[in-house]
Motif scaffolding. Structure first.
Motif, PDB file in Angstrom:
ATOM      1  N   GLN A  96     -57.587 -22.695   6.200  1.00  0.00           N
ATOM      2  CA  GLN A  96     -56.208 -23.227   6.159  1.00  0.00           C
ATOM      3  C   GLN A  96     -55.308 -22.357   5.275  1.00  0.00           C
ATOM      4  OE1 GLN A  96     -55.976 -27.472   5.219  1.00  0.00           O
ATOM      5  NE2 GLN A  96     -54.055 -27.077   4.146  1.00  0.00           N
ATOM      6  N   THR A  97     -55.841 -21.902   4.154  1.00  0.00           N
ATOM      7  CA  THR A  97     -55.044 -21.055   3.250  1.00  0.00           C
ATOM      8  C   THR A  97     -54.721 -19.713   3.911  1.00  0.00           C
ATOM      9  OG1 THR A  97     -56.180 -22.102   1.397  1.00  0.00           O
ATOM     10  CG2 THR A  97     -54.910 -20.137   0.896  1.00  0.00           C
ATOM     11  N   LEU A  98     -55.691 -19.162   4.632  1.00  0.00           N
ATOM     12  CA  LEU A  98     -55.425 -17.909   5.361  1.00  0.00           C
ATOM     13  C   LEU A  98     -54.343 -18.124   6.415  1.00  0.00           C
ATOM     14  CD1 LEU A  98     -58.713 -15.988   6.241  1.00  0.00           C
ATOM     15  CD2 LEU A  98     -56.898 -15.350   4.679  1.00  0.00           C
ATOM     16  N   ASN A  99     -54.402 -19.262   7.086  1.00  0.00           N
ATOM     17  CA  ASN A  99     -53.374 -19.551   8.098  1.00  0.00           C
ATOM     18  C   ASN A  99     -51.999 -19.710   7.454  1.00  0.00           C
ATOM     19  OD1 ASN A  99     -54.965 -19.395  10.421  1.00  0.00           O
ATOM     20  ND2 ASN A  99     -55.660 -21.512  10.210  1.00  0.00           N
ATOM     21  N   GLU A 100     -51.962 -20.308   6.278  1.00  0.00           N
ATOM     22  CA  GLU A 100     -50.671 -20.442   5.558  1.00  0.00           C
ATOM     23  C   GLU A 100     -50.123 -19.068   5.198  1.00  0.00           C
ATOM     24  OE1 GLU A 100     -51.170 -22.992   2.131  1.00  0.00           O
ATOM     25  OE2 GLU A 100     -51.810 -24.647   3.406  1.00  0.00           O
ATOM     26  N   LEU A 101     -51.016 -18.203   4.763  1.00  0.00           N
ATOM     27  CA  LEU A 101     -50.612 -16.844   4.399  1.00  0.00           C
ATOM     28  C   LEU A 101     -50.068 -16.101   5.617  1.00  0.00           C
ATOM     29  CD1 LEU A 101     -50.656 -14.918   1.965  1.00  0.00           C
ATOM     30  CD2 LEU A 101     -52.941 -14.196   2.670  1.00  0.00           C
ATOM     31  N   HIS A 102     -50.744 -16.263   6.713  1.00  0.00           N
ATOM     32  CA  HIS A 102     -50.324 -15.621   7.965  1.00  0.00           C
ATOM     33  C   HIS A 102     -48.946 -16.131   8.389  1.00  0.00           C
ATOM     34  CE1 HIS A 102     -50.761 -15.188  12.528  1.00  0.00           C
ATOM     35  NE2 HIS A 102     -50.735 -13.958  12.079  1.00  0.00           N
ATOM     36  N   GLU A 103     -48.770 -17.431   8.310  1.00  0.00           N
ATOM     37  CA  GLU A 103     -47.490 -18.042   8.697  1.00  0.00           C
ATOM     38  C   GLU A 103     -46.365 -17.532   7.781  1.00  0.00           C
ATOM     39  OE1 GLU A 103     -47.023 -19.895  11.268  1.00  0.00           O
ATOM     40  OE2 GLU A 103     -44.941 -20.492  10.887  1.00  0.00           O
ATOM     41  N   ALA A 104     -46.680 -17.437   6.493  1.00  0.00           N
ATOM     42  CA  ALA A 104     -45.671 -16.954   5.523  1.00  0.00           C
ATOM     43  C   ALA A 104     -45.300 -15.505   5.819  1.00  0.00           C
ATOM     44  CB  ALA A 104     -46.228 -17.079   4.097  1.00  0.00           C
ATOM     45  N   MET A 105     -46.287 -14.727   6.230  1.00  0.00           N
ATOM     46  CA  MET A 105     -46.016 -13.328   6.575  1.00  0.00           C
ATOM     47  C   MET A 105     -45.121 -13.260   7.819  1.00  0.00           C
ATOM     48  SD  MET A 105     -48.693 -10.456   7.932  1.00  0.00           S
ATOM     49  CE  MET A 105     -48.458 -10.921   9.631  1.00  0.00           C
ATOM     50  N   LEU A 106     -45.483 -14.043   8.859  1.00  0.00           N
ATOM     51  CA  LEU A 106     -44.734 -14.001  10.122  1.00  0.00           C
ATOM     52  C   LEU A 106     -43.299 -14.466   9.956  1.00  0.00           C
ATOM     53  CD1 LEU A 106     -47.260 -15.410  12.772  1.00  0.00           C
ATOM     54  CD2 LEU A 106     -46.632 -13.033  12.362  1.00  0.00           C
ATOM     55  N   THR A 107     -43.092 -15.424   9.067  1.00  0.00           N
ATOM     56  CA  THR A 107     -41.745 -15.977   8.905  1.00  0.00           C
ATOM     57  C   THR A 107     -40.986 -15.283   7.777  1.00  0.00           C
ATOM     58  OG1 THR A 107     -42.683 -17.753   7.541  1.00  0.00           O
ATOM     59  CG2 THR A 107     -42.326 -18.247   9.875  1.00  0.00           C
ATOM     60  N   GLY A 108     -41.557 -14.203   7.261  1.00  0.00           N
ATOM     61  CA  GLY A 108     -40.831 -13.390   6.271  1.00  0.00           C
ATOM     62  C   GLY A 108     -40.513 -14.124   4.984  1.00  0.00           C
ATOM     63  N   GLN A 109     -41.488 -14.881   4.494  1.00  0.00           N
ATOM     64  CA  GLN A 109     -41.259 -15.630   3.245  1.00  0.00           C
ATOM     65  C   GLN A 109     -41.110 -14.679   2.052  1.00  0.00           C
ATOM     66  OE1 GLN A 109     -41.037 -19.192   3.063  1.00  0.00           O
ATOM     67  NE2 GLN A 109     -40.794 -18.771   5.235  1.00  0.00           N
ATOM     68  N   ALA A 110     -40.487 -15.196   1.013  1.00  0.00           N
ATOM     69  CA  ALA A 110     -40.226 -14.390  -0.182  1.00  0.00           C
ATOM     70  C   ALA A 110     -41.531 -13.965  -0.854  1.00  0.00           C
ATOM     71  CB  ALA A 110     -39.399 -15.201  -1.177  1.00  0.00           C
ATOM     72  N   ARG A 111     -41.435 -12.857  -1.574  1.00  0.00           N
ATOM     73  CA  ARG A 111     -42.601 -12.289  -2.271  1.00  0.00           C
ATOM     74  C   ARG A 111     -43.263 -13.315  -3.200  1.00  0.00           C
ATOM     75  NH1 ARG A 111     -44.734  -7.291  -3.141  1.00  0.00           N
ATOM     76  NH2 ARG A 111     -43.402  -6.538  -1.484  1.00  0.00           N
ATOM     77  N   GLU A 112     -42.448 -14.150  -3.865  1.00  0.00           N
ATOM     78  CA  GLU A 112     -43.016 -15.138  -4.801  1.00  0.00           C
ATOM     79  C   GLU A 112     -43.846 -16.175  -4.040  1.00  0.00           C
ATOM     80  OE1 GLU A 112     -39.069 -15.152  -4.954  1.00  0.00           O
ATOM     81  OE2 GLU A 112     -39.872 -13.155  -5.376  1.00  0.00           O
ATOM     82  N   VAL A 113     -43.357 -16.545  -2.838  1.00  0.00           N
ATOM     83  CA  VAL A 113     -44.081 -17.548  -2.039  1.00  0.00           C
ATOM     84  C   VAL A 113     -45.423 -16.963  -1.610  1.00  0.00           C
ATOM     85  CG1 VAL A 113     -44.061 -18.884   0.113  1.00  0.00           C
ATOM     86  CG2 VAL A 113     -41.945 -18.606  -1.206  1.00  0.00           C
ATOM     87  N   ILE A 114     -45.378 -15.737  -1.103  1.00  0.00           N
ATOM     88  CA  ILE A 114     -46.607 -15.091  -0.633  1.00  0.00           C
ATOM     89  C   ILE A 114     -47.559 -14.854  -1.810  1.00  0.00           C
ATOM     90  CG2 ILE A 114     -47.515 -12.936   0.351  1.00  0.00           C
ATOM     91  CD1 ILE A 114     -45.232 -13.057   2.369  1.00  0.00           C
TER      92      ILE A 114
END
Ligand code: FEO
Length: 135
Positions: A26-44
């Motif tokens: 689940q955490t890997l999927n969250e990371l992937h989603e954050a990458m795809l949606t261009g989340q801020a560096r702090e979020v990632i």
């Protein structure tokens, strides 16, 4: 679409371990989603830190079980854990310094490592521990 889906074939028949593996996926999927949606560096960075922390919790749990029951392949298994821990630490360090972009290549490395580890060395202790009554 999720990067990585849980399958019943990943099960170790040990409830706590399966729950931990699901949490890592689940955490890997969250990371992937954050990458795809261009989340801020702090979020990632925060998600990477969660991945690092939870990986430690999980590895420690497995290592404790393997030691308690004298699992014969403990040393080899721990070596894999230590190598992955080091790699994730390096990723995080580089990412925080701006020397690494979170790419599909990085995501695939993390996903493939986890999948191969679960289906390979983790599966190795599954029946051993089940036979000792660990479920
Ligand atoms: Fe489930 Fe050996 O990590």
């Amino acid at each position: 679409m999720a990067l990585f889906d849980w399958k019943d074939s990943f099960s170790m028949n040990i409830k706590a371990v399966d729950e931990q593996h699901k949490m890592l996926i689940q955490t890997l999927n969250e990371l992937h989603e954050a990458m795809l949606t261009g989340q801020a560096r702090e979020v990632i960075s925060g998600i990477l830190k969660s991945l690092e922390d939870y990986t430690q919790v999980h590895f420690s749990y497995e290592e404790e079980l393997m030691k308690r029951y004298n699992y014969p392949d403990f040393a080899k298994h721990k070596k894999e854990h230590d190598a992955f821990t080091q790699k994730v630490g390096e990723f995080i360090g580089k990412y925080q310094k701006g020397h690494l972009m979170l790419s599909l290549e990085v995501m695939n490395f993390l996903k493939d490592w986890l999948k191969n580890h679960i289906m390979g060395v983790d599966k190795g202790y599954s029946s051993f521990l089940n036979e000792k009554g660990v479920v």
